[in-house]
Design a protein around this motif. Structure first.
Motif, short mmCIF file in Angstrom:
data_model
loop_
_atom_site.label_atom_id
_atom_site.label_comp_id
_atom_site.label_asym_id
_atom_site.label_seq_id
_atom_site.Cartn_x
_atom_site.Cartn_y
_atom_site.Cartn_z
N VAL A 1 -1.03 3.14 11.45
CA VAL A 1 -2.13 2.17 11.61
C VAL A 1 -1.58 0.75 11.52
O VAL A 1 -1.87 -0.11 12.37
CB VAL A 1 -3.21 2.40 10.53
N TRP A 2 -0.77 0.51 10.50
CA TRP A 2 -0.22 -0.84 10.29
C TRP A 2 0.84 -1.19 11.33
O TRP A 2 0.91 -2.34 11.80
CB TRP A 2 0.36 -0.95 8.88
N ASN B 1 0.46 4.20 1.62
CA ASN B 1 0.65 4.79 2.95
C ASN B 1 1.48 6.06 2.87
O ASN B 1 2.62 6.12 3.28
CB ASN B 1 1.31 3.78 3.90
N ARG C 1 0.85 -1.19 0.00
CA ARG C 1 0.00 0.00 0.00
C ARG C 1 0.89 1.23 0.00
O ARG C 1 1.97 1.22 0.55
CB ARG C 1 -0.87 -0.02 1.26
N ARG D 1 0.82 9.07 9.58
CA ARG D 1 -0.45 8.68 10.20
C ARG D 1 -0.96 7.38 9.58
O ARG D 1 -1.36 6.46 10.30
CB ARG D 1 -1.49 9.79 10.05
N GLN D 2 -0.95 7.29 8.26
CA GLN D 2 -1.41 6.06 7.62
C GLN D 2 -0.51 4.88 7.95
O GLN D 2 -0.99 3.78 8.20
CB GLN D 2 -1.49 6.25 6.10
N ARG D 3 0.79 5.10 7.94
CA ARG D 3 1.71 4.01 8.26
C ARG D 3 1.57 3.56 9.71
O ARG D 3 1.71 2.38 10.03
CB ARG D 3 3.15 4.42 7.96
#
Length: 102
Positions: free
Chosen positions: A18-19, A10, A8, A14-16
């Protein structure tokens, strides 16, 4: 222990996160981030070669529409850094250097 690959974009911390948080909660293997550091122009060439991609395909969208998405993404992209607290950051800048990572 299982390895999981998240393929993905990302585009920001912030998006990274999550994982990374999900991996920590699952007590998974250390997180390794693979960053394919290529130019916007190279990204555009790659997008144009993917006629069956589920969201960015060159069959149903014009080259101008695809370019708009790629350039917009590049404006919001934040390079991954070790400050994001993952196990390892791997940076590759050519397709030849990524052949051995999987």
């Amino acid at each position: 222990r299982l390895n999981v690959i998240v393929d993905r974009c990302n585009h920001d911390p912030r998006q990274r996160s999550v994982w990374i948080s999900m991996a920590r909660r699952a007590r998974a293997a250390p997180v390794e981030v693979v960053f394919l550091d290529v130019s916007v122009e190279e990204c555009m060439r790659r997008v144009l070669k993917r006629p069956t991609h589920p969201t960015l395909n060159s069959t149903s969208r014009s080259p101008q529409a695809l370019a708009s998405v790629v350039y917009s993404f590049s404006q919001n992209f934040v390079r991954p850094s070790n400050a994001e607290i993952f196990g390892k950051l791997l940076v590759f800048n050519s397709s030849h250097s990524t052949e051995h990572i999987i």
